[in-house]
Structures are given as C-alpha cells and as structure tokens.
Enzyme design. Structure first.
Site, short mmCIF file in Angstrom:
data_model
loop_
_atom_site.label_atom_id
_atom_site.label_comp_id
_atom_site.label_asym_id
_atom_site.label_seq_id
_atom_site.Cartn_x
_atom_site.Cartn_y
_atom_site.Cartn_z
N HIS A 1 -8.46 1.94 -5.92
CA HIS A 1 -7.69 1.01 -5.09
C HIS A 1 -6.23 1.39 -5.21
O HIS A 1 -5.74 1.63 -6.33
CB HIS A 1 -7.89 -0.44 -5.54
CG HIS A 1 -9.29 -0.91 -5.37
ND1 HIS A 1 -9.78 -1.35 -4.16
CD2 HIS A 1 -10.32 -0.99 -6.25
CE1 HIS A 1 -11.04 -1.68 -4.31
NE2 HIS A 1 -11.40 -1.46 -5.56
N TYR B 1 0.79 -1.23 0.00
CA TYR B 1 0.00 0.00 0.00
C TYR B 1 0.82 1.28 0.00
O TYR B 1 0.26 2.37 -0.09
CB TYR B 1 -0.96 0.00 1.20
CG TYR B 1 -1.91 -1.18 1.17
CD1 TYR B 1 -2.90 -1.27 0.22
CD2 TYR B 1 -1.78 -2.22 2.09
CE1 TYR B 1 -3.76 -2.35 0.16
CE2 TYR B 1 -2.64 -3.30 2.05
CZ TYR B 1 -3.62 -3.36 1.09
OH TYR B 1 -4.46 -4.44 1.04
#
Length: 151
Positions: free
Chosen positions: A102, A25
């Site tokens: 995302h 991430y």
C-alpha cells in the site's frame, strides 16, 4: 534459464496516481512505479508482469493465471483490501508467495481501512512507504524465493 516471473497486480483507482489525492498517494504515476519495478526486478534477476484493473473479477483471474505462470505475486489491492474475500481466497489458492503493498499507511487512515482481508494471504505487508514499497516488495519476494530454493 529465464528469471522467475513476478506478477505485480494493482487494484482500483491506481490508474489515477499522480492526480488522485497526491497528498495521500504522492505525485508519482503508475507508469513511474512500473519503471521502478522493472529497474528493481532487473537488478534482482527477476522478470515482472505489471498490471492494473478496476475490476475485482479481473484481478482474481490474474491471480489464478499467476498460479500457473509466476513464481510470486506482489499486489496492491487498493480498496479491495478491505472488502474482497474472493480476492483473498484466490491468493490463498495460488500457493505462491504474496507480498501486499500500500502506498499510504492504511493504519493511520480511516478505521475501515485498518482491516485487509488480503493480508491473510500475504507473507508480508508493506505500507506507508510510497512507491519505494514496491521495490522493497520485490526484494522481499526475491528473498523468499532464494530461501525456498535452499530448503
């Protein structure tokens, strides 16, 4: 006249950005992403309402709130992408342009992440570009709104 308001909604565990699996991430925090969104929105003459919740029902309530107060929704539903028919239904009922974001490329990850119910309600999906995906989503929403004004 006030600039169009865009709700930028973030789902579960995104409050842990910067410390949670940075190899997937990234190192940026949710505050960093909010600052990027505010800067991008300002340049596009948009206003944002940036929120995060770990609670599915709260996200659904915010989508319903957006229906009466916002011109569009950008959503990173996180894990609810793959499980929440209720969130999908709320987005469909909003009658607003929706862009799904995302940070990681969900199609390069575990097979259960390849399906997003939320995508059925989205005009566009941006994945795998990290925080930059949020800026692109804002540009996309701005384009959708400009096109709807011309139609």
């Amino acid at each position: 006249m006030n600039p169009p308001l865009i709700f930028v909604l973030n789902g579960p565990n995104l409050n842990l950005l910067g410390t949670r699996q940075p190899e997937i991430y990234g190192a940026e925090t949710l505050d960093d992403i909010e600052a990027l969104c505010a800067e991008t929105a300002d340049a596009l003459d948009l206003a944002i309402d940036f929120r995060q919740s770990n609670v599915e029902g709260e996200l659904i309530s915010w989508v319903q709130e957006a229906r009466n107060h916002a011109a569009g929704i950008i959503i990173n539903p996180a894990g609810y992408s793959h499980t929440s028919v209720a969130l999908m239904d709320a987005l469909l009922a909003s009658d607003l342009p929706v862009v799904e974001v995302h940070l990681s490329n969900i199609h390069r990850r575990e097979s259960f992440r390849h399906l997003s119910y939320v995508s059925r309600a989205a005009q566009g999906v941006i994945c795998g570009l990290g925080p930059h995906g949020y800026a692109l989503a804002l540009r996309g929403i701005a384009g959708i709104l400009a096109q709807s004004e011309q139609d």
